[in-house]
Design a protein around this motif. Structure first.
Motif, PDB file in Angstrom:
ATOM      1  N   ASP A  29      -2.509   7.282 -15.737  1.00 56.64           N
ATOM      2  CA  ASP A  29      -1.483   6.383 -14.819  1.00 56.64           C
ATOM      3  C   ASP A  29      -1.284   4.971 -15.655  1.00 56.64           C
TER       4      ASP A  29
ATOM      5  N   ARG B 249       2.334   9.399  -0.708  1.00 61.04           N
ATOM      6  CA  ARG B 249       3.171  10.435  -1.155  1.00 61.04           C
ATOM      7  C   ARG B 249       3.831  11.152  -0.613  1.00 61.04           C
ATOM      8  N   ASN B 250       3.907  10.468   0.666  1.00 65.47           N
ATOM      9  CA  ASN B 250       4.846  11.302   1.918  1.00 65.47           C
ATOM     10  C   ASN B 250       5.629   9.943   2.318  1.00 65.47           C
ATOM     11  N   THR B 251       7.135   9.936   2.005  1.00 67.16           N
ATOM     12  CA  THR B 251       7.834   9.127   2.369  1.00 67.16           C
ATOM     13  C   THR B 251       8.275   8.983   3.803  1.00 67.16           C
TER      14      THR B 251
ATOM     15  N   ALA C  53      -3.159   8.914  -0.651  1.00 64.87           N
ATOM     16  CA  ALA C  53      -2.381  10.206  -0.478  1.00 64.87           C
ATOM     17  C   ALA C  53      -0.958  10.018   0.641  1.00 64.87           C
ATOM     18  N   GLN C  54      -1.160   8.866   1.526  1.00 64.03           N
ATOM     19  CA  GLN C  54       0.017   8.387   2.447  1.00 64.03           C
ATOM     20  C   GLN C  54       1.108   7.973   1.677  1.00 64.03           C
TER      21      GLN C  54
ATOM     22  N   GLU D 227      -8.302  13.281   3.462  1.00 60.73           N
ATOM     23  CA  GLU D 227      -7.245  13.166   2.403  1.00 60.73           C
ATOM     24  C   GLU D 227      -7.321  14.527   1.491  1.00 60.73           C
TER      25      GLU D 227
ATOM     26  N   SER E 146       4.765   6.536  -7.805  1.00 61.93           N
ATOM     27  CA  SER E 146       5.414   7.004  -6.506  1.00 61.93           C
ATOM     28  C   SER E 146       5.002   6.020  -5.367  1.00 61.93           C
ATOM     29  N   ALA E 147       3.993   5.188  -5.467  1.00 65.19           N
ATOM     30  CA  ALA E 147       3.793   4.446  -4.429  1.00 65.19           C
ATOM     31  C   ALA E 147       4.509   3.242  -4.480  1.00 65.19           C
TER      32      ALA E 147
ATOM     33  N   LYS F  90      -1.645   6.177  -8.325  1.00 62.18           N
ATOM     34  CA  LYS F  90      -0.489   6.541  -7.756  1.00 62.18           C
ATOM     35  C   LYS F  90       0.697   5.404  -7.846  1.00 62.18           C
TER      36      LYS F  90
ATOM     37  N   LYS G 229      -7.453  10.495 -14.193  1.00 62.25           N
ATOM     38  CA  LYS G 229      -6.009  10.161 -13.639  1.00 62.25           C
ATOM     39  C   LYS G 229      -5.625   8.911 -13.659  1.00 62.25           C
TER      40      LYS G 229
ATOM     41  N   HIS H  47      -2.084  12.316   6.598  1.00 65.17           N
ATOM     42  CA  HIS H  47      -0.710  12.111   7.094  1.00 65.17           C
ATOM     43  C   HIS H  47      -0.430  11.826   8.498  1.00 65.17           C
TER      44      HIS H  47
END
Ligand code: C2E
Ligand code: MG
Ligand code: MG
Length: 653
Positions: free
Chosen positions: A271, A493-495, A490-491, A454, A530-531, A527, A267, A460
């Motif tokens: 990226d 990924r959540n707005t 992972a956090q 995670e 998106s991050a 990430k 990954k 989250h």
């Protein structure tokens, strides 16, 4: 035109698929098509052979009073027994499972048999017509017509065989008619030609459509079972192979192994270098893996960067291990992608059937558990499934279950570890570190439960709780003290995290500039897409960002430039060894220099000795953190520490 027809028939007789619009070189496909054709012919061959035997006897009876009676009897006996023999053979071969592939030689045998039988019928008009009675001549005419139609029908999907069978009958009829000058025979000849042309045309049209249909069907099946990127079998094909292996295990006890592979850091590569490069990487990996296996075995791509192999007919588990070693060795050389050298690695997990299970679910689960252990042990590790693995997987699941209610049960709490600013020689802030007081297990370290959180998405909820709790602790501290909170990839990924942070700061009534978020390099790389938007929004709020564990990830300096970071935290492994190992010292020094050039702060993590502290002072490091300055402590100890005149470490120094 003639040469075109000539080459057409040559290709037709050679079994070239191109004459049907198929690929001319694909022998596997051709073999499949031959199998379908032959199966269809065999399907009604018993009935047709019975009809042949019956017709031969009818002819013998019709010629009973002819001078050729004996010849006719011998002929009929030969044809009837030959037909019965072929019919019986075809029937018994049909009872065995339908073949997936039929060789050219088998097809040639079928054409040869058609030619022999056709020739036998072609003899009839030549040998018996002239001396037969009118009634017998009628029978011969009917028989020849019937055999032509029947043959064309039976071989409707195989034009070569249809020609081999009907051509001698046409020829025999032509010779017979040509010998007799009667005008009526000329009319019959015309009828035969028209009749034959229609039949042959029908055979060609039918066989063309049939082959096209089979080609389309096989290609569709192939597409369904093939990974379009690497052209390896996909998960569907893999599951079918696994089912077949399990059936063989049940029937004949044939043992096999399931090998699972997972690429390390795929990954990140994807990226960092972009998706086309990631795809190219997978294609090259697939090509190397394909070369590691025996001809009859196929590595399948069963997920993004997951590959699997069923090793059939396993005599010794060591053989599976050897293949695993070959897979690992296939990554020894770096991959050259778009001019960059990319170092790949893989771990391999092996489950053995029937030892580790006899259902697809158990075998895959156990291979996966073995792979998990292999990956934990480092790149290039190969692990067989062990019963104890199952226990640790169960433990992980139990941990996961327990973690679910941990916040509600008040089992989570934060401890705070101080940062010491070396210039002013004062505590500048604290890093909030999460702890879990498990009712049975006791204190569980974050290295154990954060990965579980995670994996399950619990991070989250936990992350939000941490931000709220850290901000409320911060509200009790002096204004010149900050709090640093660790964020998992992972956090981002959540707005929702953005809103949570705004809320936490507002509720605690603290300035956003006193909150620092610690992120790791690998998170930035994997990430980043998106991050970045969430990170930028946080930065706009006035929150600062520190790069944690610097030096352990990809160490891409690009990110230092791209993101407005406020601090770099040099990983503790460098600090631990810097006084003994000159290369570590060089890294520490140059990272401090780099931070100064970029005008951002730098923290040395894991300072445990006074010598380390002294060295860092001399190299002009901004801040230090470690057991020497203070261990992670409970919130209520902080004010006491801050009220001490001088921090303990400086007293010691
Ligand atoms: P980190 O952010 O790099 O935290 C530093 C770790 O090093 C902490 O371990 C700390 O107790 C330990 N440490 C500090 N000084 C010394 C020293 O002088 N010597 C040695 N040997 N170790 C020292 P801890 O608390 O077990 O945390 C481990 C990791 O867990 C953290 O690494 C962080 O990545 C993660 N973590 C902790 N709390 C949270 C959290 O609230 N959220 C998330 N997402 N991750 C967290
Ligand atoms: Mg940290
Ligand atoms: Mg760290």
């Amino acid at each position: 035109m003639r040469s075109y027809l000539g080459s057409y028939f040559t290709r037709l007789f050679a079994g070239d698929l191109a004459v049907f619009g198929g690929p001319s070189t694909d022998e596997v496909l051709a073999g499949h098509i031959r199998a379908e054709q032959i199966c269809l012919v065999l399907g009604y061959s018993l009935g047709i052979m019975l009809a042949n035997a019956c017709n031969a006897m009818v002819l013998a009876i019709a010629l009973w009073h002819s001078p050729d009676r004996n010849m006719a009897l011998i002929w009929a006996a030969a044809v009837a027994s030959g037909a019965m023999f072929f019919g019986w053979q075809a029937h018994s071969s049909r009872r065995i499972a339908k073949p997936q592939f039929v060789s050219r030689r088998a097809m040639h045998r079928l054409v040869r048999n058609a030619l022999i039988l056709g020739t036998a019928w072609g003899i009839v008009p030549v040998a018996f017509f002239a001396d037969a009675s009118n009634g017998a001549q009628l029978v011969i005419t009917c028989l020849c017509a019937g055999m032509l139609a029947g043959g064309a029908f039976a071989f409707a999907t195989i034009p070569v065989a249809a020609i081999a069978f009907t051509a001698p009958i046409f020829l025999g009829t032509a010779i017979c008619l040509g010998r007799n000058g009667d005008f009526v025979y000329l009319l019959v000849a015309i009828l035969v030609v028209v009749y034959g042309s229609v039949l042959l045309r029908g055979v060609f049209v039918n066989s063309f459509a049939f082959t096209r249909r089979i080609i389309a069907q096989l290609e569709a099946e192939r597409t369904v079972r093939q990974d379009p990127l690497t052209h390896l079998p996909n998960r569907i094909a893999f599951n079918e192979t696994l089912e077949r292996a399990l059936r063989r295990l049940a029937h004949s006890g044939e043992e096999f192994a399931v090998l699972l592979l997972d690429l390390d850091r795929f990954k990140e590569v994807n990226d960092r270098f972009g998706h086309p490069a990631g795809d190219e990487f997978l294609v090259q990996v697939a090509a190397r893996l394909r070369r590691c296996t025996r001809a009859a075995e196929h590595v399948a791509r069963i997920g993004g960067d997951e590959f699997a192999l069923i090793m059939a007919n396993l005599t010794r588990p060591e053989d599976a291990f050897e293949i695993g070693e070959r897979f690992v060795a296939a990554f020894a050389d770096p991959f050259l992608i778009e001019g960059c050298e990319i170092v790949g690695a893989t771990g391999v997990g092996i489950a053995l059937a029937p030892r580790d299970g006899n259902t697809p679910h158990d075998l895959l689960k156990h291979a996966d558990i073995a792979l998990y252990r292999a990956k934990k042990s480092g790149p290039g590790t190969i692990c067989f499934f062990e019963a104890s693995d199952d226990k640790s997987a169960r433990d992980r699941r139990a941990l996961q279950r327990d973690l679910e209610g941990a916040i509600e049960r008040n089992e989570l709490f934060l401890v705070y570890q101080p940062f010491l600013g070396l210039r002013a020689n004062r505590i500048t802030g604290f890093e909030a570190l999460l702890r879990w007081q498990h009712p049975v297990r006791g204190l569980v370290p974050p290295s154990e439960f954060i990965p579980v959180a995670e994996e399950t998405g619990l991070i989250h909820q936990i992350g939000e709780w941490v931000v709220h709790r850290a901000c409320s602790a911060l509200s009790n501290w002096p204004d010149n003290i900050r709090v640093a909170v660790n964020f998992s990839a992972a956090q981002f990924r959540n707005t929702g995290i953005l809103q949570t942070t705004v809320q936490a700061l507002a509720q605690a009534g603290v300035s956003p500039s006193r909150l620092e978020i610690e992120i790791t390099e690998s998170m930035l790389i994997s990430k980043y897409g998106s991050a970045s938007s969430i990170l930028n929004s946080l930065l706009q709020l006035g929150v600062t960002v520190a790069l944690d564990d610097f030096g352990t990830g990809f160490s891409s300096l690009t990110y230092l430039r791209k993101l407005p970071l406020s601090r770099i935290k040099i990983d503790q492994s460098f600090i631990r060894d810097m006084l003994e190992q000159p290369d570590c010292a060089a890294i520490v020094k140059s990272v401090i220099g780099l931070a100064q050039d970029l005008r951002i702060g730098v923290v040395a993590e894991g300072v445990e000795t006074a010598d380390q502290l002294e060295y860092l002072r001399q190299t002009d490091c901004d801040e230090v953190q470690g057991y020497l300055i203070g261990r992670p402590m409970a919130a209520d100890q902080i004010l006491a520490l801050l009220n001490e005149k001088k921090p303990r470490s400086t007293q010691a120094a």
